[in-house]
Design a protein around this motif. Structure first.
Motif, short mmCIF file in Angstrom:
data_model
loop_
_atom_site.label_atom_id
_atom_site.label_comp_id
_atom_site.label_asym_id
_atom_site.label_seq_id
_atom_site.Cartn_x
_atom_site.Cartn_y
_atom_site.Cartn_z
N TRP A 1 0.85 -1.18 0.00
CA TRP A 1 0.13 0.44 0.18
C TRP A 1 0.65 1.15 0.05
O TRP A 1 1.86 1.38 0.86
CB TRP A 1 -0.88 0.13 1.02
CG TRP A 1 -1.61 -0.82 1.82
CD1 TRP A 1 -1.27 -2.32 2.03
CD2 TRP A 1 -3.12 -1.59 1.45
NE1 TRP A 1 -2.63 -3.12 1.62
CE2 TRP A 1 -3.85 -2.50 1.74
CE3 TRP A 1 -3.74 -0.01 0.63
CZ2 TRP A 1 -5.06 -2.96 1.35
CZ3 TRP A 1 -5.62 -0.77 0.87
CH2 TRP A 1 -6.15 -1.32 1.03
N ILE B 1 -4.90 9.85 1.37
CA ILE B 1 -5.52 9.76 2.73
C ILE B 1 -5.11 11.32 3.18
O ILE B 1 -4.43 12.21 2.61
CB ILE B 1 -4.15 9.42 3.27
CG1 ILE B 1 -2.61 9.97 3.24
CG2 ILE B 1 -4.30 7.85 3.35
CD1 ILE B 1 -2.12 8.84 4.45
N LEU C 1 -7.66 3.08 8.09
CA LEU C 1 -7.93 4.09 6.88
C LEU C 1 -9.91 4.13 6.92
O LEU C 1 -10.09 2.63 6.21
CB LEU C 1 -7.93 3.53 4.88
CG LEU C 1 -5.21 3.11 5.56
CD1 LEU C 1 -5.17 3.47 4.01
CD2 LEU C 1 -5.09 5.18 6.24
N GLN D 1 -3.70 4.94 -2.06
CA GLN D 1 -4.52 5.36 -2.21
C GLN D 1 -4.54 6.80 -1.79
O GLN D 1 -2.89 7.73 -1.56
CB GLN D 1 -4.96 4.55 -0.77
CG GLN D 1 -5.17 3.77 -0.76
CD GLN D 1 -7.06 3.17 -1.14
OE1 GLN D 1 -6.40 2.40 -2.14
NE2 GLN D 1 -7.96 4.07 -0.94
N CYS E 1 0.46 4.84 0.37
CA CYS E 1 -1.42 6.06 0.97
C CYS E 1 -0.44 7.81 1.78
O CYS E 1 0.43 7.48 1.89
CB CYS E 1 -1.58 5.64 2.01
SG CYS E 1 -1.95 3.94 2.44
N THR F 1 -9.81 8.47 3.89
CA THR F 1 -9.15 7.46 2.53
C THR F 1 -9.72 7.28 1.25
O THR F 1 -11.16 7.64 1.56
CB THR F 1 -8.78 6.65 2.62
OG1 THR F 1 -7.30 6.19 1.38
CG2 THR F 1 -8.99 5.77 2.77
#
Length: 299
Positions: A22, A63, A124, A61, A24, A170
């Motif tokens: 991931w 955020i 998230l 992602q 972010c 998110t």
């Protein structure tokens, strides 16, 4: 009109998105319908970042801190989570511009200059209203309340400046029909229908290295049927430790072997079938669709 998340009868297991890495990035405003559709970053940069993420097989992602008011703080904070069971890790750094992400080897975050390792999990909460209004209406209040709760439940250690937030809003995480949707990193455990009280319970358990079973949609490291297999085994044997399941392996097209930390292994047949549940929209504003669910049976 009934909102897509106003149905509470669809089973949750096997509905989490799939990701073992991931990335972010703090970006507080203008997310658009998709994080990398060019609306927020412009088409050229969005295309470059998408290619960079694909090259590293990473999930991207946006955020932002709850209540941030659409403003990023001193650059863009970045969280990188490795979610493969047995190799989970969470790192944080800060970049001056989103384009700086292109120079980071996100597959090896431990080598990024200035990156710090986080010992506490991060939550998230999907609040991506331009993707589905349910996430904004149901996710934002939960994110705000959980942020206050998580700050108060810290262990008292001084957190690095880049990691002051333990709870983030998110962009789209999949499954807005299960809003409020919540993901706990680094493990990738994904939850649905996580209202304020449930989200606090999920967070408190995560801090203690535990998993909340009732609202668990799955772990992102596994395929969707593999997620259903893991949830079935965890539920049957009440395995609540994050490390209680170490692997989920295919042994045939529909049978999975769930390997546990105590050395035991369980075979689970997982079949996706049409449900007799009433049809409903998969997302707000769309037509009704029949519901398909995973049926997991321990063999």
């Amino acid at each position: 009109m009934t909102a897509c998340s106003d149905f509470f009868d669809e089973p949750l297991p096997g509905t989490a998105l799939e990701a073992t890495l991931w990335v972010c990035v703090e970006f507080s405003h203008g997310w658009g319908h998709d994080a990398l559709d060019g609306h927020a970053l412009g088409e050229e940069l969005a295309s470059q970042i998408k290619a960079h993420m694909n090259a590293h097989n990473a999930r991207f992602q946006f955020i932002r801190e709850p209540g941030s008011g659409g403003q990023d703080s001193g650059g863009h904070r970045v969280l990188i989570a490795e979610s493969t069971p047995g190799h989970e890790a969470l790192y944080a750094t800060t970049i001056g511009s989103v384009s700086d992400l292109l120079s980071l080897d996100v597959s090896h975050p431990e080598t990024i200059p200035g990156a710090t390792t986080l010992d506490s999990p991060v939550a998230l909460i999907c609040t991506h209203g331009k993707r589905d209004v349910c996430c904004a209406l149901k996710g934002r209040p939960v994110a705000a309340l959980l942020s206050q709760h998580a700050s108060g439940s810290s262990d008292g250690a001084d957190a690095p400046e880049t990691t002051s937030a333990r709870v983030w809003e998110t962009s789209h995480t999949g499954g807005h029909r299960f809003a409020p949707a919540m993901i706990v990193l680094p493990w990738g455990f994904t939850y649905g229908r996580a209202g304020a009280q449930a989200a606090r319970q999920i967070w408190d358990l995560a801090v203690d290295g535990q998993v909340e079973l009732d609202l668990l949609r799955g772990r992102s490291a596994f395929s969707k049927p593999g997620q259903a297999a893991e949830v079935a085994v965890r539920s049957r044997f009440h395995l609540t430790g994050v490390a209680d399941v170490v692997a989920v392996e295919n042994t045939s097209e529909t049978v999975f072997r769930v390997v546990c930390a105590d050395g035991s292994a369980h075979s689970v047949e997982v079949v996706q079938t049409a449900s007799d549940l009433p049809a409903r929209p998969a997302t707000c504003g769309k037509g009704d669709k029949k519901v398909k669910v995973f049926r997991a049976t321990l063999l």
